[in-house]
Design an enzyme around this catalytic site. Structure first.
Site, short mmCIF file in Angstrom:
data_model
loop_
_atom_site.label_atom_id
_atom_site.label_comp_id
_atom_site.label_asym_id
_atom_site.label_seq_id
_atom_site.Cartn_x
_atom_site.Cartn_y
_atom_site.Cartn_z
N HIS A 1 0.75 -1.01 0.41
CA HIS A 1 0.03 -0.16 0.21
C HIS A 1 0.71 1.11 -0.09
CE1 HIS A 1 -3.39 -2.53 2.41
NE2 HIS A 1 -2.86 -2.80 0.85
N LYS B 1 6.39 6.20 7.44
CA LYS B 1 5.63 5.67 8.59
C LYS B 1 6.86 4.55 9.19
CE LYS B 1 1.90 3.35 5.71
NZ LYS B 1 1.14 1.97 4.45
N TYR C 1 2.05 1.55 14.31
CA TYR C 1 2.12 2.76 13.41
C TYR C 1 1.85 3.90 13.50
CZ TYR C 1 -1.38 1.37 10.10
OH TYR C 1 -2.62 1.79 9.16
N ASP D 1 -6.46 -6.45 -2.10
CA ASP D 1 -5.17 -6.87 -2.54
C ASP D 1 -4.70 -7.82 -2.98
OD1 ASP D 1 -3.74 -4.52 -0.31
OD2 ASP D 1 -3.60 -5.98 1.64
#
Length: 183
Positions: free
Chosen positions: A62, A72, A132, A170
């Site tokens: 992603h 991130k 995250y 996905d």
């Protein structure tokens, strides 16, 4: 903490100093000044996210396009994952390359992925809690996904296809050659 830049510029593996005794353990998980000094600039994280996934879940690859791209800082609180960052920066000497790291509750490592990367992970334990920090809010209209098994990328996921649990999104990710790249 020990900061180690990976073979891809700007991507860092961060290992805490863990203090353990009969009561348990303690470590610093985040310190803005140290982080800025090591990664070479200020990253202002605006949101913390957490997910729980079962063995075999593969999330990714992603990324957010344009002004909504995100840096991130990821880690695993419970379990173990293989975490992957793919360089989408066209001007980078490592464009199209990826780096993989093992993150677990035992090693307590963190992985910093700057803007301009696709990101994904595969759960190797019975369950994983993944957390995250991001430096930009989520913008659904700017979301993109590269197919996890793109032949050009050649990521060696440590799961057989029959073991993978993927979201519809996905399963339908685009080919790397069709992705929106960063300058």
């Amino acid at each position: 903490m020990i900061y180690t830049e990976t073979e891809i510029e700007g991507v860092w593996l961060i290992e805490p100093r863990v203090f353990e005794d009969a009561r348990g353990y303690f470590f610093e998980a985040w310190k803005q000044a140290d982080f800025d000094a090591h990664v070479g600039g200020h990253v202002e994280f605006v949101q913390d996210n957490e997910s729980m996934s079962a063995r075999g879940v593969l999330r990714g690859l992603h990324y957010q396009k344009g002004e909504h791209s995100q840096a991130k800082l990821v880690r695993v609180i419970k379990g173990e994952v293989l975490d992957v960052a793919v360089d989408l920066r066209k001007s980078s000497p490592t464009f199209g390359k990826h780096v993989c790291v093992l993150l677990s509750e035992e090693n307590k490592r963190q992985f910093f992925i700057p803007r301009g990367f696709a990101h994904g992970f595969a759960v190797l334990s019975d369950e994983a809690i993944f957390t995250y920090k991001v430096d930009n809010k989520y913008a659904p209209q700017s979301e993109a996904s590269i197919i996890y098994n793109d032949a050009t990328l050649g990521i060696d996921w440590p799961l057989a296809e029959s073991q993978m649990l993927l979201s519809p999104k996905d399963k339908e990710g685009m080919a790397f050659k069709d992705a929106v790249y960063f300058e």
